[in-house]
Design a protein around this motif. Structure first.
Motif, PDB file in Angstrom:
ATOM      1  N   THR A 168       0.830  -1.205   0.000  1.00 49.17           N
ATOM      2  CA  THR A 168       0.000   0.000   0.000  1.00 49.17           C
ATOM      3  C   THR A 168       0.867   1.259   0.000  1.00 49.17           C
ATOM      4  O   THR A 168       2.080   1.195   0.188  1.00 49.17           O
ATOM      5  CB  THR A 168      -0.944   0.023   1.211  1.00 49.17           C
ATOM      6  N   GLN A 169       0.228   2.387  -0.191  1.00 54.62           N
ATOM      7  CA  GLN A 169       0.946   3.637  -0.365  1.00 54.62           C
ATOM      8  C   GLN A 169       1.727   4.037   0.890  1.00 54.62           C
ATOM      9  O   GLN A 169       2.780   4.650   0.805  1.00 54.62           O
ATOM     10  CB  GLN A 169      -0.031   4.749  -0.739  1.00 54.62           C
ATOM     11  N   GLN A 170       1.217   3.685   2.066  1.00 51.95           N
ATOM     12  CA  GLN A 170       1.903   4.047   3.302  1.00 51.95           C
ATOM     13  C   GLN A 170       3.067   3.125   3.625  1.00 51.95           C
ATOM     14  O   GLN A 170       4.003   3.522   4.324  1.00 51.95           O
ATOM     15  CB  GLN A 170       0.929   4.023   4.487  1.00 51.95           C
ATOM     16  N   SER A 171       3.016   1.883   3.152  1.00 50.64           N
ATOM     17  CA  SER A 171       4.016   0.884   3.528  1.00 50.64           C
ATOM     18  C   SER A 171       4.474   0.126   2.291  1.00 50.64           C
ATOM     19  O   SER A 171       3.814  -0.800   1.826  1.00 50.64           O
ATOM     20  CB  SER A 171       3.408  -0.090   4.558  1.00 50.64           C
ATOM     21  N   ASN A 172       5.632   0.528   1.766  1.00 49.73           N
ATOM     22  CA  ASN A 172       6.141  -0.104   0.543  1.00 49.73           C
ATOM     23  C   ASN A 172       7.622   0.207   0.380  1.00 49.73           C
ATOM     24  O   ASN A 172       8.223   0.896   1.211  1.00 49.73           O
ATOM     25  CB  ASN A 172       5.351   0.391  -0.679  1.00 49.73           C
ATOM     26  N   GLY A 173       8.189  -0.260  -0.699  1.00 53.37           N
ATOM     27  CA  GLY A 173       9.591   0.024  -0.996  1.00 53.37           C
ATOM     28  C   GLY A 173      10.316  -1.209  -1.483  1.00 53.37           C
ATOM     29  O   GLY A 173       9.704  -2.252  -1.746  1.00 53.37           O
ATOM     30  N   GLU A 174      11.640  -1.095  -1.588  1.00 54.27           N
ATOM     31  CA  GLU A 174      12.439  -2.220  -2.054  1.00 54.27           C
ATOM     32  C   GLU A 174      13.872  -2.080  -1.583  1.00 54.27           C
ATOM     33  O   GLU A 174      14.390  -0.978  -1.387  1.00 54.27           O
ATOM     34  CB  GLU A 174      12.403  -2.320  -3.579  1.00 54.27           C
ATOM     35  N   ILE A 175      14.496  -3.226  -1.372  1.00 57.46           N
ATOM     36  CA  ILE A 175      15.927  -3.321  -1.114  1.00 57.46           C
ATOM     37  C   ILE A 175      16.518  -4.119  -2.263  1.00 57.46           C
ATOM     38  O   ILE A 175      16.045  -5.224  -2.557  1.00 57.46           O
ATOM     39  CB  ILE A 175      16.221  -4.031   0.223  1.00 57.46           C
ATOM     40  N   VAL A 176      17.513  -3.571  -2.933  1.00 58.67           N
ATOM     41  CA  VAL A 176      18.120  -4.233  -4.088  1.00 58.67           C
ATOM     42  C   VAL A 176      19.571  -4.571  -3.750  1.00 58.67           C
ATOM     43  O   VAL A 176      20.384  -3.665  -3.518  1.00 58.67           O
ATOM     44  CB  VAL A 176      18.069  -3.354  -5.347  1.00 58.67           C
ATOM     45  N   ILE A 177      19.896  -5.858  -3.700  1.00 63.10           N
ATOM     46  CA  ILE A 177      21.285  -6.287  -3.525  1.00 63.10           C
ATOM     47  C   ILE A 177      21.889  -6.399  -4.918  1.00 63.10           C
ATOM     48  O   ILE A 177      21.502  -7.250  -5.713  1.00 63.10           O
ATOM     49  CB  ILE A 177      21.375  -7.631  -2.787  1.00 63.10           C
ATOM     50  N   GLN A 178      22.841  -5.515  -5.223  1.00 59.42           N
ATOM     51  CA  GLN A 178      23.386  -5.431  -6.564  1.00 59.42           C
ATOM     52  C   GLN A 178      24.709  -6.162  -6.731  1.00 59.42           C
ATOM     53  O   GLN A 178      25.020  -6.657  -7.818  1.00 59.42           O
ATOM     54  CB  GLN A 178      23.577  -3.958  -6.957  1.00 59.42           C
ATOM     55  N   LYS A 179      25.493  -6.214  -5.656  1.00 61.43           N
ATOM     56  CA  LYS A 179      26.831  -6.785  -5.789  1.00 61.43           C
ATOM     57  C   LYS A 179      27.304  -7.366  -4.463  1.00 61.43           C
ATOM     58  O   LYS A 179      27.107  -6.757  -3.408  1.00 61.43           O
ATOM     59  CB  LYS A 179      27.817  -5.703  -6.260  1.00 61.43           C
ATOM     60  N   VAL A 180      27.900  -8.542  -4.514  1.00 57.56           N
ATOM     61  CA  VAL A 180      28.527  -9.168  -3.356  1.00 57.56           C
ATOM     62  C   VAL A 180      29.979  -9.429  -3.730  1.00 57.56           C
ATOM     63  O   VAL A 180      30.259 -10.122  -4.709  1.00 57.56           O
ATOM     64  CB  VAL A 180      27.831 -10.490  -2.965  1.00 57.56           C
ATOM     65  N   GLU A 181      30.896  -8.853  -2.949  1.00 58.72           N
ATOM     66  CA  GLU A 181      32.307  -8.946  -3.310  1.00 58.72           C
ATOM     67  C   GLU A 181      33.163  -8.994  -2.055  1.00 58.72           C
ATOM     68  O   GLU A 181      33.123  -8.087  -1.224  1.00 58.72           O
ATOM     69  CB  GLU A 181      32.697  -7.754  -4.174  1.00 58.72           C
ATOM     70  N   ASN A 182      33.933 -10.082  -1.901  1.00 58.06           N
ATOM     71  CA  ASN A 182      34.866 -10.229  -0.780  1.00 58.06           C
ATOM     72  C   ASN A 182      34.192 -10.002   0.578  1.00 58.06           C
ATOM     73  O   ASN A 182      34.732  -9.329   1.458  1.00 58.06           O
ATOM     74  CB  ASN A 182      36.050  -9.264  -0.938  1.00 58.06           C
ATOM     75  N   GLY A 183      32.999 -10.558   0.712  1.00 59.28           N
ATOM     76  CA  GLY A 183      32.292 -10.450   1.984  1.00 59.28           C
ATOM     77  C   GLY A 183      31.632  -9.111   2.228  1.00 59.28           C
ATOM     78  O   GLY A 183      31.187  -8.834   3.347  1.00 59.28           O
TER      79      GLY A 183
END
Length: 228
Positions: A182-197
């Protein structure tokens, strides 16, 4: 003259090292309600479910982002999968305000088509029924069989919750959509790169408190945050 050249060379070397350190330093920053927000301390760990837990601290503020997996990809917030979650905490004196991406009723923000249906006509104001709320309207196009090909939200309605399923009026009444968040509760987390921990990615979110007040993080970036 040789001393001047040597001194200039040293300055270039030091400047290069400083720039390289700045590039390689971990960073966590965003805009909070359009104001710059940068963490003073950031921690990243792997949760019991194998996802990320990123904790960013700035003075009396704390932002925590969690994901259901540590793999590359996009993790939506405010959905029925609450393993993907964002929480912002602000302490002021003896009071603590907490905003999060829990399931919260409101206008539909993101929807997903479940079934295309048939016998529909193209419409700029296709009404829907079902779900917890009312007033969700789509603009749709159809193919030769009257199946929904494209859909755009025209009116978000009110009082929907994540997971609601609505049916598009018309045709054979068999085109359905799920309200993702919904408009009040939303979003995204994008993991783009994993490198050397270390982990690099982006994030954005709307989070809401118990009173319905909303805060917005936009243009969020986490850069080379190591696992602690």
């Amino acid at each position: 003259m040789k001393k001047i050249i040597a001194l200039f060379g040293c300055v270039l070397l030091v400047t290069s090292c400083v720039n390289e350190t700045q590039v390689n330093n971990p960073a966590f920053q965003a805009k909070l309600n359009d104001a710059n927000w940068k963490s003073q301390e950031t921690h990243l760990s792997i949760g019991v479910n194998g996802g990320l837990i990123i904790t960013a601290l700035r003075g009396n503020e704390k932002l925590v982002l969690t994901t259901s997996s540590a793999n590359l990809g996009t993790y939506l917030l405010g959905t029925t999968n609450q393993a993907n979650f964002g929480t912002y905490t602000l302490k002021t004196g003896n009071s603590t305000d907490v905003f999060d991406t829990d399931i919260f009723p409101g206008p539909a923000f993101l929807t997903r088509k479940l079934t295309s249906g048939n016998a529909y006509s193209a419409s700029t104001s296709a009404l829907t029924t079902g779900g917890s709320g009312a007033g969700l309207v789509f603009k749709v196009t159809v193919n030769s069989l009257g199946a929904i090909v494209t859909d755009t939200i025209k009116a978000r309605g009110a009082n929907y919750v994540a997971g609601d399923i609505v049916t598009l009026d018309g045709g054979n009444n068999n085109a359905t959509f799920r309200v993702v968040n919904t408009q009040q509760s939303n979003g995204e987390i994008v993991i783009q790169k994993v490198e050397n921990g270390t982990y690099t990615g982006t994030f954005k979110l709307n989070a809401v408190d118990d009173n319905g007040e909303v805060i917005t993080f936009s243009q969020g970036v986490f850069y080379r945050i190591p696992v602690n």
